[in-house]
Design a protein around this motif. Structure first.
Motif, PDB file in Angstrom:
ATOM      1  N   LYS A 105      16.216  22.178  31.489  1.00  0.00           N
ATOM      2  CA  LYS A 105      16.192  23.013  30.349  1.00  0.00           C
ATOM      3  C   LYS A 105      16.393  24.681  30.631  1.00  0.00           C
ATOM      4  CE  LYS A 105      12.869  20.408  27.803  1.00  0.00           C
ATOM      5  NZ  LYS A 105      13.386  19.120  28.596  1.00  0.00           N
ATOM      6  N   GLU A 133      14.589  21.039  21.869  1.00  0.00           N
ATOM      7  CA  GLU A 133      14.149  20.798  23.433  1.00  0.00           C
ATOM      8  C   GLU A 133      12.937  21.075  23.689  1.00  0.00           C
ATOM      9  OE1 GLU A 133      16.025  19.111  25.409  1.00  0.00           O
ATOM     10  OE2 GLU A 133      17.608  19.155  23.929  1.00  0.00           O
ATOM     11  N   THR A 192      21.843  16.574  18.821  1.00  0.00           N
ATOM     12  CA  THR A 192      20.705  17.043  18.893  1.00  0.00           C
ATOM     13  C   THR A 192      19.539  16.935  17.828  1.00  0.00           C
ATOM     14  OG1 THR A 192      21.656  18.685  20.113  1.00  0.00           O
ATOM     15  CG2 THR A 192      19.484  19.195  19.347  1.00  0.00           C
TER      16      THR A 192
END
Length: 283
Positions: A105, A133, A192
């Motif tokens: 990340k 995320e 995503t």
């Protein structure tokens, strides 16, 4: 040769077993300084290096952006290899479990934020990807007590699409390639969002199943405790009844004996009276 140093086996020098995997003893002795963790550390160190290269000379120098792309590409490649090596050679450590997702990340977040600061990437794209995320990471902690959310094929495609699109934005592309990278980024954003929603669905389902299993286990334990209590109470009641019955039978026997004795006494009195009457008649 497996390519794994002795330190990967905890410095014990244990030889890998057939098939390229370490034995159980080596698994238990996995050292912090194994190849998988070293690659993770390299990826963490590449994050500040990537940012410096990207912003060098104002952030728009094609040569320096090429160097930044090389650092980003190395970081993404190590992301593929460190996890594979850790699983294949049983080099999983607590450090790796924590550092690996942080490194993943960190490099992606640094690239997105830097590109948005330079004006190459809209902030809303950066916000969507980073929020997804972070949200999925928190979601994993939310359900970790009940189950682990497995990595899906869609998640792997998302990572590949993100890495490809961000890498294209790092390079100073123009013309059709610049248009291509925009659509590649749109594909990455769609994946995503879609995979993020799928993770949320899995998390909710797993949590519900976990809570249902806990309730079922609690109900089973309560039922067992109730059954044991009933059995204990039944045993006590049965013992008390037997004693009461024996006492009642003994009392009844005594009463019956007393009645028989009274009856015998009455018979004796009657017999005596009759004998006296007979004697008087004979006189």
């Amino acid at each position: 040769m497996t390519g794994v140093p002795a330190s990967a086996a905890g410095g014990s020098g244990a030889k890998p077993v057939r098939g390229g995997k370490l034995g159980t003893a080596a698994v238990n002795q996995a050292s912090l300084w194994n190849i998988a963790n070293i690659l993770t550390m390299v990826r963490l160190l590449l994050v500040p290096g990537f940012v410096l290269l990207l912003f060098h000379n104002g952030g728009y120098d094609p040569a320096w952006r090429s160097f930044a792309w090389a650092a980003f590409a190395i970081a993404m490649i190590t992301d593929l290899f460190d996890g594979h090596l850790a699983r294949t050679y049983n080099l999983v450590t607590d450090f790796g479990k924590i550092a690996d997702p942080i490194a993943d990340k960190a490099i992606m977040g640094a690239a997105l934020v830097s590109l948005s600061v330079l004006g190459d990437l809209p902030w809303w794209i950066t916000g969507v990807i980073i929020a997804r995320e972070l949200g999925i990471t928190l979601m994993r902690f939310w359900v970790i007590r009940h189950a682990v959310i497995p990595a899906s094929r869609g998640g792997k495609l998302k990572t590949l699409a993100q890495g490809t699109a961000v890498g294209m934005y790092v390079l100073a592309l123009t013309g059709p390639l610049a248009t291509l990278r925009f659509w590649m980024m749109m594909v990455a954003v769609v994946l995503t969002v879609v995979t993020g929603l799928d993770y949320v669905r899995q998390a909710v389902v797993l949590r519900r199943k976990g809570l249902a299993a806990e309730r079922a286990a609690a109900a089973e334990r309560a039922a067992e405790a109730t059954e044991e209590a009933l059995q204990a109470a039944a045993g006590t009641t049965a013992g008390g009844t037997a004693e009461d019955t024996a006492g009642a039978v003994a009392g009844t026997t005594d009463v019956r004996g007393g009645v028989t004795g009274v009856r015998g006494g009455v018979t004796d009195v009657r017999g005596t009276a009759e004998a006296r009457d007979a004697a008087e008649a004979e006189r």
